[in-house]
Write a protein that holds these residues in place. Structure first.
Motif, PDB file in Angstrom:
ATOM      1  N   MET A   1       0.821  -1.195   0.000  1.00 26.72           N
ATOM      2  CA  MET A   1       0.000   0.000   0.000  1.00 26.72           C
ATOM      3  C   MET A   1       0.868   1.264   0.000  1.00 26.72           C
ATOM      4  N   LEU A   2       1.989   1.236   0.732  1.00 28.30           N
ATOM      5  CA  LEU A   2       2.847   2.419   0.777  1.00 28.30           C
ATOM      6  C   LEU A   2       3.380   2.794  -0.601  1.00 28.30           C
ATOM      7  N   ALA A   3       3.460   1.831  -1.496  1.00 32.08           N
ATOM      8  CA  ALA A   3       3.952   2.109  -2.849  1.00 32.08           C
ATOM      9  C   ALA A   3       2.976   2.972  -3.644  1.00 32.08           C
ATOM     10  N   THR A   4       1.734   3.040  -3.201  1.00 31.35           N
ATOM     11  CA  THR A   4       0.727   3.830  -3.915  1.00 31.35           C
ATOM     12  C   THR A   4       0.554   5.236  -3.341  1.00 31.35           C
ATOM     13  N   ILE A   5       1.222   5.510  -2.223  1.00 35.52           N
ATOM     14  CA  ILE A   5       1.067   6.814  -1.547  1.00 35.52           C
ATOM     15  C   ILE A   5       2.214   7.738  -1.938  1.00 35.52           C
ATOM     16  N   ASP A   6       1.847   8.899  -2.467  1.00 35.48           N
ATOM     17  CA  ASP A   6       2.831   9.918  -2.845  1.00 35.48           C
ATOM     18  C   ASP A   6       3.568  10.378  -1.589  1.00 35.48           C
ATOM     19  N   VAL A   7       4.866  10.568  -1.696  1.00 37.48           N
ATOM     20  CA  VAL A   7       5.683  10.947  -0.546  1.00 37.48           C
ATOM     21  C   VAL A   7       5.196  12.256   0.085  1.00 37.48           C
ATOM     22  N   GLY A   8       4.609  13.127  -0.700  1.00 35.67           N
ATOM     23  CA  GLY A   8       4.091  14.388  -0.171  1.00 35.67           C
ATOM     24  C   GLY A   8       2.865  14.218   0.697  1.00 35.67           C
ATOM     25  N   GLU A   9       2.224  13.045   0.643  1.00 32.85           N
ATOM     26  CA  GLU A   9       1.033  12.788   1.448  1.00 32.85           C
ATOM     27  C   GLU A   9       1.393  12.265   2.840  1.00 32.85           C
ATOM     28  N   TRP A  11       2.481  12.342   6.552  1.00 33.39           N
ATOM     29  CA  TRP A  11       2.415  13.365   7.581  1.00 33.39           C
ATOM     30  C   TRP A  11       3.827  13.794   7.955  1.00 33.39           C
ATOM     31  N   GLY A  12       4.072  15.089   7.998  1.00 35.16           N
ATOM     32  CA  GLY A  12       5.378  15.618   8.368  1.00 35.16           C
ATOM     33  C   GLY A  12       6.259  15.974   7.181  1.00 35.16           C
ATOM     34  N   ILE A  13       5.838  15.598   5.988  1.00 34.80           N
ATOM     35  CA  ILE A  13       6.605  15.930   4.782  1.00 34.80           C
ATOM     36  C   ILE A  13       5.937  17.138   4.132  1.00 34.80           C
ATOM     37  N   GLY A  14       6.604  18.259   4.226  1.00 37.56           N
ATOM     38  CA  GLY A  14       6.066  19.486   3.631  1.00 37.56           C
ATOM     39  C   GLY A  14       6.542  19.663   2.204  1.00 37.56           C
ATOM     40  N   ARG A  15       6.242  20.812   1.625  1.00 35.19           N
ATOM     41  CA  ARG A  15       6.611  21.084   0.232  1.00 35.19           C
ATOM     42  C   ARG A  15       8.113  21.031   0.001  1.00 35.19           C
ATOM     43  N   ARG A  16       8.864  21.661   0.907  1.00 34.63           N
ATOM     44  CA  ARG A  16      10.325  21.693   0.722  1.00 34.63           C
ATOM     45  C   ARG A  16      10.941  20.298   0.857  1.00 34.63           C
ATOM     46  N   ASN A  17      10.486  19.555   1.862  1.00 36.12           N
ATOM     47  CA  ASN A  17      11.011  18.204   2.031  1.00 36.12           C
ATOM     48  C   ASN A  17      10.602  17.304   0.869  1.00 36.12           C
ATOM     49  N   LYS A  18       9.394  17.494   0.380  1.00 38.21           N
ATOM     50  CA  LYS A  18       8.947  16.705  -0.770  1.00 38.21           C
ATOM     51  C   LYS A  18       9.856  16.976  -1.969  1.00 38.21           C
ATOM     52  N   ALA A  19      10.184  18.244  -2.184  1.00 40.66           N
ATOM     53  CA  ALA A  19      11.057  18.602  -3.309  1.00 40.66           C
ATOM     54  C   ALA A  19      12.429  17.942  -3.167  1.00 40.66           C
ATOM     55  N   LYS A  20      12.984  17.938  -1.937  1.00 47.16           N
ATOM     56  CA  LYS A  20      14.282  17.290  -1.701  1.00 47.16           C
ATOM     57  C   LYS A  20      14.197  15.794  -1.973  1.00 47.16           C
ATOM     58  N   LEU A  21      13.109  15.182  -1.515  1.00 45.55           N
ATOM     59  CA  LEU A  21      12.945  13.740  -1.701  1.00 45.55           C
ATOM     60  C   LEU A  21      12.786  13.391  -3.177  1.00 45.55           C
ATOM     61  N   LEU A  22      11.992  14.171  -3.884  1.00 44.62           N
ATOM     62  CA  LEU A  22      11.807  13.914  -5.319  1.00 44.62           C
ATOM     63  C   LEU A  22      13.123  14.065  -6.071  1.00 44.62           C
ATOM     64  N   GLN A  23      13.907  15.050  -5.671  1.00 45.19           N
ATOM     65  CA  GLN A  23      15.210  15.275  -6.297  1.00 45.19           C
ATOM     66  C   GLN A  23      16.129  14.068  -6.077  1.00 45.19           C
ATOM     67  N   ALA A  24      15.946  13.379  -4.950  1.00 44.02           N
ATOM     68  CA  ALA A  24      16.752  12.198  -4.641  1.00 44.02           C
ATOM     69  C   ALA A  24      16.138  10.926  -5.213  1.00 44.02           C
ATOM     70  N   GLY A  25      15.002  11.066  -5.920  1.00 44.50           N
ATOM     71  CA  GLY A  25      14.372   9.900  -6.541  1.00 44.50           C
ATOM     72  C   GLY A  25      13.391   9.166  -5.640  1.00 44.50           C
ATOM     73  N   ILE A  26      13.063   9.748  -4.502  1.00 45.61           N
ATOM     74  CA  ILE A  26      12.098   9.133  -3.584  1.00 45.61           C
ATOM     75  C   ILE A  26      10.729   9.747  -3.868  1.00 45.61           C
ATOM     76  N   LYS A  27       9.852   8.927  -4.463  1.00 50.30           N
ATOM     77  CA  LYS A  27       8.543   9.420  -4.899  1.00 50.30           C
ATOM     78  C   LYS A  27       7.389   8.859  -4.077  1.00 50.30           C
ATOM     79  N   THR A  28       7.597   7.720  -3.414  1.00 46.33           N
ATOM     80  CA  THR A  28       6.506   7.083  -2.678  1.00 46.33           C
ATOM     81  C   THR A  28       6.868   6.906  -1.204  1.00 46.33           C
ATOM     82  N   ALA A  29       5.841   6.652  -0.405  1.00 45.89           N
ATOM     83  CA  ALA A  29       6.053   6.403   1.014  1.00 45.89           C
ATOM     84  C   ALA A  29       6.890   5.144   1.213  1.00 45.89           C
ATOM     85  N   LEU A  30       6.733   4.153   0.357  1.00 48.39           N
ATOM     86  CA  LEU A  30       7.532   2.928   0.457  1.00 48.39           C
ATOM     87  C   LEU A  30       9.013   3.217   0.245  1.00 48.39           C
ATOM     88  N   GLN A  31       9.329   4.026  -0.752  1.00 50.60           N
ATOM     89  CA  GLN A  31      10.728   4.388  -0.998  1.00 50.60           C
ATOM     90  C   GLN A  31      11.308   5.160   0.180  1.00 50.60           C
TER      91      GLN A  31
END
Length: 96
Positions: A1-9, A11-31
């Motif tokens: 299920m975590l593979a279907t949840i966007d990392v930005g969703e 709790w505790g991951i804001g816009r800036r952290n989401k951008a850092k994670l996406l830049q590192a290739g982390i797109k899902t909660a599972l990653q």
């Protein structure tokens, strides 16, 4: 299920952290859950590490019980009859 949840969703991951994670290739909660501890601590600190630990099933944030609703006190005055005249209302207020 975590593979279907966007990392930005997460709790505790804001816009800036989401951008850092996406830049590192982390797109899902599972990653995010599978990310290396040292990398998470270095970039997101202890708070970010706690979020990852929560995804892994280790409770780090205390559950806060929902506070009971505050009791309200309402004082209401009413007239024994329908008041339609401003003079009657002024008279009632003046007597208080």
């Amino acid at each position: 299920m975590l593979a279907t949840i966007d990392v930005g969703e997460v709790w505790g991951i804001g816009r800036r952290n989401k951008a850092k994670l996406l830049q590192a290739g982390i797109k899902t909660a599972l990653q995010l859950k599978q990310a290396q501890d040292s990398w998470i601590k270095k970039r997101f600190g202890i708070f970010g590490m706690r979020t990852v630990l929560e995804l892994r099933g280790t409770p780090c944030f205390a559950m806060e019980p929902v506070a009971p609703p505050k009791k309200m006190r309402i004082v209401s005055r009413s007239f024994g009859h329908l008041v339609t005249e401003l003079s009657d209302l002024k008279e009632a207020i003046a007597k208080r």
